[in-house]
Design an enzyme around this catalytic site. Sequence first.
Site, PDB file in Angstrom:
ATOM      1  N   THR A 187       0.881  -1.047  -0.046  1.00  0.00           N
ATOM      2  CA  THR A 187      -0.151   0.099   0.099  1.00  0.00           C
ATOM      3  C   THR A 187       0.814   1.332   0.140  1.00  0.00           C
ATOM      4  O   THR A 187       2.119   0.974   0.361  1.00  0.00           O
ATOM      5  CB  THR A 187      -0.869  -0.094   1.446  1.00  0.00           C
ATOM      6  N   ARG A 215     -14.486  -5.731  -1.921  1.00  0.00           N
ATOM      7  CA  ARG A 215     -13.642  -5.961  -0.445  1.00  0.00           C
ATOM      8  C   ARG A 215     -13.326  -4.506  -0.144  1.00  0.00           C
ATOM      9  O   ARG A 215     -12.658  -3.732  -0.915  1.00  0.00           O
ATOM     10  CB  ARG A 215     -12.603  -6.882  -0.415  1.00  0.00           C
ATOM     11  N   ASP A 218      -8.247  -1.577   5.239  1.00  0.00           N
ATOM     12  CA  ASP A 218      -8.062  -0.526   6.280  1.00  0.00           C
ATOM     13  C   ASP A 218      -7.810   0.695   5.810  1.00  0.00           C
ATOM     14  O   ASP A 218      -8.206   1.833   6.225  1.00  0.00           O
ATOM     15  CB  ASP A 218      -7.053  -0.819   7.159  1.00  0.00           C
TER      16      ASP A 218
END
EC number: 3.4.19.5
Lengths: 323, 328
Positions: A187, A215, A218
């Site tokens: 990420t 999906r 976070d």
Amino acid sequence: MGWAIALHGGAGDIPLSLPPERREPREAALRYCLQIGVSALKANRSPLDVVELVVCELENNPHFNAGRGSVLTNEGTVEMEACIMDGNTKNCGAVSGVSTVVNAISLARLVMEKTPHIYLAFDGAEAFAREQGVKMVDENHFITPENIERLKQAKEANRVQIDYTQPIQKDPPDETVLANGDSQLGTVGCVAVDSEGNLAAATSTGGLVNKMVGRIGDTPIIGSGTYANNLCAVSATGKGEAIIRATAARDVAALMEYKGLSLEEAAAYVVEKCVPKGNVGIIAVSASGEVTMPFNTTGMFRACATEDGFSEVGIWPLSVQNL
Amino acid sequence: MGGWAIAVHGGAGVDPNLPTQRQEEAKQLLTRCLNLGISALRSSLPAIDVVELVVRELETDPLFNSGRGSALTENGTVEMEASIMDGPKKRCGAVSGITTVKNPISLARLVMDKSPHSYLAFSGAEAFAKKQGVELVDNEYFVTEDNKGMLKLAKEANSIVFDYRIPILETCSGAGAIDSPLQMNGLPISVYAPETVGCVVVDSEGRCAAATSTGGLMNKMMGRIGDSPLIGAGTYACDLCGVSCTGEGEAIIRATLAREVAAVMEYKGLNLQDAVDFVVKEKLDEGQAGLIAVSKNGEVACGFNSNGMFRGMATEDGYMEVGIWDQN
């Protein structure tokens, strides 16, 4: 006091044997993006502008799992998500399920500044992007041959896992982590503080290889993958579900606020006590210009710099890296 | 060690001119849901099952803004969201952009129990629902005549708020329902549809759980996600407490309000009621919101800075209260 900046390109099980042709372009990208951020801070750009700028660069780089280079869903598509937060006002913006916007982080900033909402997702986010006239491209722009191969491997690994899993299972299988690849959990994120103590954080991702369509991880969730207030700015990376449960980014700030911990202590506490080993990396800066980058994974692509001349670019723990 | 405790809510921010009959209906529904939860607790159902059961009931009844009776998007459709969290292992599940699933809270539970992820949204969530065989209905099922009228009012109010920046009161004398000076989320309180639902439970073994479900904001943009499905914002549970929030979503998200209650208990050592009072007073900035909470010791608490909150609370030792307005 002084400015400080940190950025990451994902934490995970990054093998020490990562071949130079995979390692070097990422290290070069980290250095390049750090330099862009440092220059912007020196030019007195606001931290909010700086984190957006740096994350745009990281999104545009195909070696990281965000923007171009995003990993693929179980249907071979790209669904990106991003989040940005301003420390002073706690204003924030987030997007999920973005598939044609070149820079998801800039769309998140537009949600923050141009809508009465904080978070837009999927078709509604795409419609808003068109309305705002942001740069959009065909989904194929984001898909790299490397990620087509990764999806193939993940699907094979999944099938094996399902075959050997006992039929009666109390907890569902964890979000699959492949041990054989680099950047699987990649990420990107950036946190920055200027010399007046203004803070901002931004995070962007393609999510998880072979994730189910729809999906959400976070990254776009305020307090989990991204958080900033008047004490600190935090961007987290790693296994989404574990980070969500731990509200990892907010907890760094909460520990400073409620327990009086320093930035370094607070981030270390979250990494050591709140999220299971192998699941998280955090970058954080404080209002007074401190910076910290702890992780409990094998490695984290990371870089930081502060006004007093300190700078670090690394992948594995310094003790390992310097052997 | 206390016994079980339960709290339910039907949203924070209530029109002061709400007709008495509707107030009574709301109180009856809250009482019915409390009793449903109490019976389940007496039969030793774990907390996570009780919060799901109670929120299903609130979703199925059209009175509040969740499931049937959900607020409408700008296109007149329903997009629901929900989340659920189990304290002992901090397991959680959430869904957004649900258009055909009769009980979104049960889909959130299935995301938690049957998927490797904790949050699914829009078409992916709908596909998962089909695969799991949950009860599906046409989107029209969720749309009530009441809400169609409210959407019309919201659109009128919105165009005024956004186009001219003139206070609603001075310009809307023609619109009968808009006679309240109270606003939440930029809309007159009578039309903004605050009535998110939630339930928090601690069972007699000290396990906490929380669940929240909503249709979101009246006249919201397609794709808007609020606080309800966000773990730490609208919903949170750990081994100390369970929390469900309601009100102005954006203020709740910024404050990570549900996690905040737990964080001040964990890191500052506050008890449940003090923690609730602290976050309502110190953490909402300008926003209006409310929350319900239970602790592992069997305490129950609520707090709000809005004009009223639909709520009900009960504990094993016989305390029971159902209310709408400020206690004082």
